[in-house]
Design a protein around this motif. Structure first.
Motif, PDB file in Angstrom:
ATOM      1  N   VAL A 293     -10.815 -16.053  15.919  1.00 59.38           N
ATOM      2  CA  VAL A 293     -11.555 -15.449  15.131  1.00 59.38           C
ATOM      3  C   VAL A 293     -10.837 -14.050  14.450  1.00 59.38           C
ATOM      4  CG1 VAL A 293     -13.522 -13.943  14.614  1.00 59.38           C
ATOM      5  CG2 VAL A 293     -13.756 -15.556  16.378  1.00 59.38           C
ATOM      6  N   PRO A 294      -9.751 -14.486  12.931  1.00 59.42           N
ATOM      7  CA  PRO A 294      -8.848 -13.457  12.952  1.00 59.42           C
ATOM      8  C   PRO A 294      -9.690 -12.127  12.868  1.00 59.42           C
ATOM      9  CG  PRO A 294      -8.474 -15.334  11.510  1.00 59.42           C
ATOM     10  CD  PRO A 294      -9.538 -15.449  12.861  1.00 59.42           C
ATOM     11  N   VAL A 295      -8.845 -10.826  12.878  1.00 57.78           N
ATOM     12  CA  VAL A 295      -9.018 -10.460  12.813  1.00 57.78           C
ATOM     13  C   VAL A 295      -9.467  -9.033  11.921  1.00 57.78           C
ATOM     14  CG1 VAL A 295      -9.281  -7.890  14.075  1.00 57.78           C
ATOM     15  CG2 VAL A 295      -8.656  -9.233  15.492  1.00 57.78           C
ATOM     16  N   THR A 296     -10.435  -8.269  10.809  1.00 55.62           N
ATOM     17  CA  THR A 296     -10.671  -8.117   9.658  1.00 55.62           C
ATOM     18  C   THR A 296      -9.855  -6.821  10.228  1.00 55.62           C
ATOM     19  OG1 THR A 296     -12.065  -8.949   9.172  1.00 55.62           O
ATOM     20  CG2 THR A 296     -11.962  -7.063   8.426  1.00 55.62           C
ATOM     21  N   VAL A 297      -9.248  -5.940   9.530  1.00 57.46           N
ATOM     22  CA  VAL A 297      -8.532  -4.676   9.482  1.00 57.46           C
ATOM     23  C   VAL A 297      -8.551  -3.454   8.596  1.00 57.46           C
ATOM     24  CG1 VAL A 297      -7.212  -5.480  11.437  1.00 57.46           C
ATOM     25  CG2 VAL A 297      -6.346  -5.545   9.353  1.00 57.46           C
ATOM     26  N   VAL A 298      -8.142  -2.497   9.240  1.00 55.99           N
ATOM     27  CA  VAL A 298      -8.032  -1.644   8.089  1.00 55.99           C
ATOM     28  C   VAL A 298      -6.066  -1.450   8.360  1.00 55.99           C
ATOM     29  CG1 VAL A 298      -8.257   1.431   6.618  1.00 55.99           C
ATOM     30  CG2 VAL A 298      -9.858  -0.958   7.232  1.00 55.99           C
ATOM     31  N   ALA A 299      -5.536  -1.463   7.388  1.00 55.51           N
ATOM     32  CA  ALA A 299      -3.873  -1.860   7.350  1.00 55.51           C
ATOM     33  C   ALA A 299      -3.500  -0.278   7.009  1.00 55.51           C
ATOM     34  CB  ALA A 299      -2.845  -2.795   7.161  1.00 55.51           C
ATOM     35  N   GLN A 300      -2.154   0.190   7.642  1.00 53.49           N
ATOM     36  CA  GLN A 300      -1.720   1.185   7.565  1.00 53.49           C
ATOM     37  C   GLN A 300      -0.339   0.981   6.685  1.00 53.49           C
ATOM     38  OE1 GLN A 300      -1.861   4.873   9.322  1.00 53.49           O
ATOM     39  NE2 GLN A 300      -2.498   3.976  10.925  1.00 53.49           N
ATOM     40  N   ASP A 301       0.770   1.757   6.169  1.00 48.75           N
ATOM     41  CA  ASP A 301       1.393   0.738   5.561  1.00 48.75           C
ATOM     42  C   ASP A 301       2.651   1.577   6.198  1.00 48.75           C
ATOM     43  OD1 ASP A 301       4.437   0.256   4.349  1.00 48.75           O
ATOM     44  OD2 ASP A 301       3.815   0.064   1.951  1.00 48.75           O
ATOM     45  N   PRO A 302       3.022   1.744   7.662  1.00 48.36           N
ATOM     46  CA  PRO A 302       3.410   2.566   7.851  1.00 48.36           C
ATOM     47  C   PRO A 302       5.070   2.503   7.634  1.00 48.36           C
ATOM     48  CG  PRO A 302       4.100   0.418   9.640  1.00 48.36           C
ATOM     49  CD  PRO A 302       2.244   0.602   8.520  1.00 48.36           C
TER      50      PRO A 302
ATOM     51  N   SER B  14       7.453   1.873  15.288  1.00 46.22           N
ATOM     52  CA  SER B  14       8.320   1.217  15.297  1.00 46.22           C
ATOM     53  C   SER B  14       8.535   0.850  14.056  1.00 46.22           C
ATOM     54  CB  SER B  14       8.166  -0.164  16.238  1.00 46.22           C
ATOM     55  OG  SER B  14       7.482  -0.974  16.123  1.00 46.22           O
ATOM     56  N   GLN B  15       7.564   0.362  13.314  1.00 48.50           N
ATOM     57  CA  GLN B  15       7.642   0.217  11.295  1.00 48.50           C
ATOM     58  C   GLN B  15       8.466   1.355  10.975  1.00 48.50           C
ATOM     59  OE1 GLN B  15       4.956  -2.717   9.991  1.00 48.50           O
ATOM     60  NE2 GLN B  15       4.178  -3.214  12.048  1.00 48.50           N
ATOM     61  N   LEU B  16       7.698   2.156  11.658  1.00 49.95           N
ATOM     62  CA  LEU B  16       7.552   3.174  10.634  1.00 49.95           C
ATOM     63  C   LEU B  16       9.365   4.027  10.584  1.00 49.95           C
ATOM     64  CD1 LEU B  16       5.553   6.219   9.919  1.00 49.95           C
ATOM     65  CD2 LEU B  16       8.147   7.524  11.202  1.00 49.95           C
ATOM     66  N   SER B  17       9.625   4.358  11.923  1.00 46.35           N
ATOM     67  CA  SER B  17      11.080   4.412  12.911  1.00 46.35           C
ATOM     68  C   SER B  17      12.422   3.520  12.243  1.00 46.35           C
ATOM     69  CB  SER B  17      11.271   4.009  14.351  1.00 46.35           C
ATOM     70  OG  SER B  17      12.197   4.259  14.232  1.00 46.35           O
ATOM     71  N   ARG B  18      12.151   2.576  11.940  1.00 45.06           N
ATOM     72  CA  ARG B  18      12.690   1.529  11.289  1.00 45.06           C
ATOM     73  C   ARG B  18      12.821   1.729   9.498  1.00 45.06           C
ATOM     74  NH1 ARG B  18      15.393  -3.772  12.247  1.00 45.06           N
ATOM     75  NH2 ARG B  18      16.572  -4.182  10.233  1.00 45.06           N
ATOM     76  N   ALA B  19      12.069   1.708   8.824  1.00 46.24           N
ATOM     77  CA  ALA B  19      12.192   2.699   7.932  1.00 46.24           C
ATOM     78  C   ALA B  19      13.398   3.543   7.700  1.00 46.24           C
ATOM     79  CB  ALA B  19      11.239   2.659   6.879  1.00 46.24           C
ATOM     80  N   VAL B  20      12.660   4.581   8.455  1.00 48.72           N
ATOM     81  CA  VAL B  20      13.468   6.149   8.190  1.00 48.72           C
ATOM     82  C   VAL B  20      15.263   5.595   8.333  1.00 48.72           C
ATOM     83  CG1 VAL B  20      14.286   8.123   9.654  1.00 48.72           C
ATOM     84  CG2 VAL B  20      11.178   7.321   9.326  1.00 48.72           C
ATOM     85  N   GLU B  21      15.208   4.611   9.529  1.00 47.76           N
ATOM     86  CA  GLU B  21      16.274   4.578  10.036  1.00 47.76           C
ATOM     87  C   GLU B  21      17.056   3.881   8.673  1.00 47.76           C
ATOM     88  OE1 GLU B  21      18.979   1.519  13.437  1.00 47.76           O
ATOM     89  OE2 GLU B  21      16.938   1.650  12.880  1.00 47.76           O
ATOM     90  N   GLU B  22      16.518   2.830   8.376  1.00 46.76           N
ATOM     91  CA  GLU B  22      17.780   2.382   6.835  1.00 46.76           C
ATOM     92  C   GLU B  22      17.840   3.688   5.819  1.00 46.76           C
ATOM     93  OE1 GLU B  22      18.005  -1.028   6.560  1.00 46.76           O
ATOM     94  OE2 GLU B  22      18.031  -0.505   9.012  1.00 46.76           O
ATOM     95  N   VAL B  23      16.557   4.355   5.551  1.00 49.16           N
ATOM     96  CA  VAL B  23      16.978   5.157   4.545  1.00 49.16           C
ATOM     97  C   VAL B  23      18.484   6.348   5.266  1.00 49.16           C
ATOM     98  CG1 VAL B  23      16.245   7.787   3.138  1.00 49.16           C
ATOM     99  CG2 VAL B  23      15.025   5.518   3.366  1.00 49.16           C
ATOM    100  N   VAL B  24      18.316   6.564   6.339  1.00 50.56           N
ATOM    101  CA  VAL B  24      19.415   7.523   6.936  1.00 50.56           C
ATOM    102  C   VAL B  24      20.220   6.682   6.809  1.00 50.56           C
ATOM    103  CG1 VAL B  24      20.421   8.718   8.815  1.00 50.56           C
ATOM    104  CG2 VAL B  24      17.435   9.112   8.682  1.00 50.56           C
ATOM    105  N   ARG B  25      20.482   5.357   7.448  1.00 48.63           N
ATOM    106  CA  ARG B  25      22.227   4.810   7.759  1.00 48.63           C
ATOM    107  C   ARG B  25      22.159   4.568   5.548  1.00 48.63           C
ATOM    108  NH1 ARG B  25      21.952  -0.418   7.878  1.00 48.63           N
ATOM    109  NH2 ARG B  25      24.296  -0.659   8.319  1.00 48.63           N
ATOM    110  N   ALA B  26      21.587   4.603   5.029  1.00 53.31           N
ATOM    111  CA  ALA B  26      22.347   4.719   3.612  1.00 53.31           C
ATOM    112  C   ALA B  26      22.650   5.927   3.127  1.00 53.31           C
ATOM    113  CB  ALA B  26      21.051   4.349   2.427  1.00 53.31           C
TER     114      ALA B  26
END
Length: 342
Positions: A292-301, A88-100
């Motif tokens: 206990v907050p979760v340690t993650v390997v975060a991507q940048d969708p 959903s985050q990836l899609s939103r970013a694509v949508e913003e570029v497409v709209r631009a």
């Protein structure tokens, strides 16, 4: 005057002929007003616009552009699952570029079904999208070669596109899994379990390879019962965790291969006394607010989606270049769950 074209369900879509008849003008006059062309007096144009508003007429841009042989101003985005927070985050970013770029985005989910992916991709192409951004599921995408040859721009994101050489945007999955596993090793863990997605998925295979690499680099042998690969099924994860944690020498830490697996594992651990250290691959909502907050390997969708969309529009502008392969870095976010000692 009643409109003349029936739609499914008995509703009616007014046509330019309906507008012309109601306004008392010729079809060419309506066409000029609709397309903003000169040659129509302001009084006549005003009358035509009033009838357009009254009837609710809408120009068929798709048919018009196809007749002119022009681009349709639309882009198809084919994801694995639009409901997944990562996509959903990836899609939103694509949508913003497409709209631009004054274009329209059409989105569909393959659900990891290669037949569904093919049907959706070819369905988008049949509607003459200018380009496709695809999270590939199929093992061979040669079926899109005729579309590429016909001018449809193609970009692969999150996974490579087997069978075609196209622009590709990937997270550095292997390095991310190495970093997550190495973090657990630095806390003193040597018996680390791994729970990942189906091994035939590119990202799942890369992350498993990263886990194995980090363990090998640390000189820690991996016992096969420590590894569980498959769809994030709650029952399957329950059995896998029971196997890993009930052994006389249980694992003391867990590396989870995606956000859905991490959430499912946390649900299972909530009912257990054993609290192994845990690192998840992919961030997820509220991960920082748990007891206990979760340690993650975060991507940048968002960056991945934006990069893929920008590559697509460069292709649509005709910029000549060899297909690009872009790796987007991941980052380790220590929060607590990955810092629990053995």
């Amino acid at each position: 005057m009643p409109a003349s074209t029936d739609r499914p369900g008995g509703s009616i879509r007014p046509t330019m002929k309906d507008v012309a008849a109601a306004a008392g003008v010729g079809l060419k006059t309506v066409s000029r007003v609709v397309n903003g062309e000169a040659g129509v007096s302001e009084a006549t144009a005003g009358r035509v616009r009033a009838v357009i508003d009254q009837l609710g007429f809408r120009r068929n841009d798709g048919a018009r552009l196809l007749r002119q042989g022009a681009r349709t101003g639309s882009v198809g985005l084919l994801l694995e699952d639009v409901a997944d927070p990562f996509y959903s985050q990836l899609s939103r970013a694509v949508e913003e570029v497409v709209r631009a770029h004054d274009s329209l985005l059409l989105t569909g989910s393959s659900a990891e079904d290669s037949a569904r992916e093919r049907a959706l991709a070819l369905g988008f192409c049949a509607r003459r999208v200018d380009g496709l951004i695809v999270v590939p599921t199929s093992a061979d995408h040669a079926y899109l070669a005729p579309e590429a040859a016909a001018g449809t721009a193609l970009v692969s994101v999150d996974r490579p596109m087997p069978g075609l050489e196209v622009d590709t945007v990937l997270a550095d999955n292997r390095a991310g899994a190495v970093a997550g596993t190495a973090h657990l090793l630095r806390q003193g863990h040597r018996r680390i379990g791994y729970l990942g997605d189906a091994p035939d998925i590119f990202t799942a295979a890369e992350r498993l390879a990263g886990y194995r690499q980090a363990m090998a680099d640390a000189g820690c042998p991996v016992e096969e019962p420590w590894i569980a690969m498959g769809r994030p099924d709650p029952l399957g994860l329950r059995f896998a965790l029971a196997r890993m944690l009930s052994d006389p020498h249980p694992v003391t830490a867990l590396m989870c291969g995606n956000n859905r697996t991490t959430v499912a594992v946390l649900r299972e651990l909530a009912g257990r006394q054993e609290r192994p250290a845990l690192v998840g691959f992919d961030d997820f909502e509220l991960a920082d607010l748990l007891a206990v907050p979760v340690t993650v390997v975060a991507q940048d969708p968002a960056l991945m989606g934006r990069t893929a969309a920008e590559l697509l529009f460069r292709r649509l502008r005709g910029e000549p270049a060899a297909p690009q392969h872009i790796l987007v870095r991941t980052r380790l976010i220590p929060r607590g769950s990955g810092e629990i000692p053995p």
